[in-house]
Design an enzyme around this catalytic site. Structure first.
Site, PDB file in Angstrom:
ATOM      1  N   PRO A  95       0.823  -1.214   0.000  1.00 50.11           N
ATOM      2  CA  PRO A  95       0.000   0.000   0.000  1.00 50.11           C
ATOM      3  C   PRO A  95       0.854   1.259   0.000  1.00 50.11           C
ATOM      4  O   PRO A  95       1.817   1.378   0.766  1.00 50.11           O
ATOM      5  CB  PRO A  95      -0.810  -0.126   1.288  1.00 50.11           C
ATOM      6  CG  PRO A  95      -0.911  -1.599   1.512  1.00 50.11           C
ATOM      7  CD  PRO A  95       0.403  -2.157   1.047  1.00 50.11           C
ATOM      8  N   CYS A  96       0.484   2.217  -0.869  1.00 48.64           N
ATOM      9  CA  CYS A  96       1.348   3.379  -1.097  1.00 48.64           C
ATOM     10  C   CYS A  96       0.926   4.618  -0.331  1.00 48.64           C
ATOM     11  O   CYS A  96       1.638   5.619  -0.324  1.00 48.64           O
ATOM     12  CB  CYS A  96       1.379   3.702  -2.597  1.00 48.64           C
ATOM     13  SG  CYS A  96      -0.230   4.232  -3.264  1.00 48.64           S
ATOM     14  N   GLN A  97      -0.235   4.598   0.327  1.00 47.69           N
ATOM     15  CA  GLN A  97      -0.766   5.827   0.916  1.00 47.69           C
ATOM     16  C   GLN A  97       0.178   6.533   1.884  1.00 47.69           C
ATOM     17  O   GLN A  97       0.227   7.772   1.905  1.00 47.69           O
ATOM     18  CB  GLN A  97      -2.108   5.542   1.605  1.00 47.69           C
ATOM     19  CG  GLN A  97      -3.277   5.362   0.660  1.00 47.69           C
ATOM     20  CD  GLN A  97      -3.339   3.969   0.079  1.00 47.69           C
ATOM     21  OE1 GLN A  97      -2.519   3.116   0.405  1.00 47.69           O
ATOM     22  NE2 GLN A  97      -4.323   3.719  -0.782  1.00 47.69           N
TER      23      GLN A  97
END
Length: 368
Positions: A95-97
């Site tokens: 996940p890149c958030q």
């Protein structure tokens, strides 16, 4: 690390590489790798809707629905052993958030997502896959939240014997109809590995970039809130009467600044300094902006259809992420949009998958 290392025999590089997709989401990267000619053996994710989507599209793959922190590295021993004579590719698009430039403020140091790549290292250390692929936002390498983590991750791979290549690429340079900058890492135990050459743009085989029209221009028209009767996932969110009036007043490629004063959102007219690319329509003859988890919302980005008075449908958003038309999604409308926005564009993964196959072929000819 104090983990036990398992020995693996040298694989036959002429056999098809098997993909183990960690943080697989709905399967964007796996869809691309499969299109390139790789075989999907395993998926892991903690999102139940994404898991159902993945399993319905990759029926032969084993799957674990869990947080990676809760999964022991020996959980895949049997599957790794089953493919002992095949090259293994561990895919890790975490996940890149926490690292995204879309994120406001400073990343929370207690955000457990910051440590996900380290959990992947447990599996890498134990099983020593021949190949590793990771895609994320550039902020993982260059931002304050991720820089140290990324350096330690690549150093750990180097200490394990991997040759590592990483760099920021533009998805549109590989045929994806989005202006989407991504950090891509490739690593190989077998030898030096390099990113594939660009396929689109100046000085490439296709000088023109893929456009919105190329990928969604032929899809049938629907209205806001409508579901097409025969095309799966071709469903658009409803619009409030005010937003319907706004989008009717928005020209192709236009945004909230093109609206008459009485239709401009209050937050924008009062000097709002946050996101500016909202309440906008896409342009037919240009790539789209990067899709997000709210890619079917007219008020959350430039996600209005270029011509029809509505936001993108699920099928259109999936097409702009270059999912094949037969790829199906599960979950409610917002969940499907989240899955699509979080996905690796399938065509991007396909191009890198093709380069991985070429890497293995070259090594086999060199009698690795």
């Amino acid at each position: 690390m104090t983990l036990q290392v398992r020995s693996r025999p040298a694989p036959n590089l002429l056999k098809t590489a098997k993909v183990f997709d960690f943080f697989c989401g709905c399967g964007g990267a796996s869809a691309g790798f499969r299109a390139a000619g790789l075989e999907i053996a395993f998926g892991l994710d903690n999102d139940s809707d994404a898991a159902q989507t993945f399993q319905s599209n990759f029926t032969g793959a084993e799957f674990i629905l869990a947080d990676i922190e809760q999964v022991s590295e020996d959980a895949i021993d049997g599957l790794v052993d089953a493919w002992a004579d095949h090259p293994l590719l561990f895919n890790a698009c975490a996940p890149c958030q926490p690292f995204s430039k879309q994120r406001r403020g400073v990343a929370d140091p207690d955000d457990t997502r910051l440590q996900l790549l380290y959990h992947l290292l447990r599996f890498v250390y134990r099983h020593r896959p021949e190949l590793i692929f990771a895609e994320n936002v550039p902020g993982l390498r260059d931002g304050s939240a991720g820089k140290d983590l990324f350096q330690r991750f690549t150093q750990a791979l180097s200490e394990l014997g991997y040759r590592v290549s990483h760099g920021v690429i533009r998805s549109q340079d590989y045929g994806v109809p989005q202006r989407r900058g991504r950090l891509v890492l490739m690593a190989s135990l077998l030898g030096s590995i390099a990113h594939p050459k660009e396929t689109h743009g100046p000085d490439s085989p296709s000088p023109k970039y893929s456009t919105v029209a190329d990928w969604i221009g032929s899809l049938p028209a629907i209205a806001a809130g409508e579901t097409h009767p025969t095309m799966p996932s071709h469903r658009a969110a409803r619009l409030s009467p005010l937003n319907l009036e706004r989008i009717r007043a928005t020209p192709p490629g236009g945004g909230w600044r093109d609206l008459p004063p009485h239709l401009q959102p209050n937050s924008r007219r009062s000097g709002f300094k946050g996101y500016t690319d909202v309440y906008g329509r896409l342009r037919w003859n240009a790539p789209a902006p990067a899709l997000t988890t709210r890619c079917i919302s007219y008020s959350n980005g430039r996600f209005g259809h270029p011509q029809q008075d509505r936001a993108l449908s699920i099928r259109e958003a999936a097409a702009l992420q270059t999912f094949p038309i037969e790829f199906t999604f599960t979950g409610n409308l917002n969940s499907q949009a989240k899955q699509i926005g979080n996905a690796v564009p399938a065509l991007l993964a396909q191009r890198f998958g093709e380069s991985i196959i070429a890497h293995l072929k070259q090594l086999s000819q060199n009698d690795y």
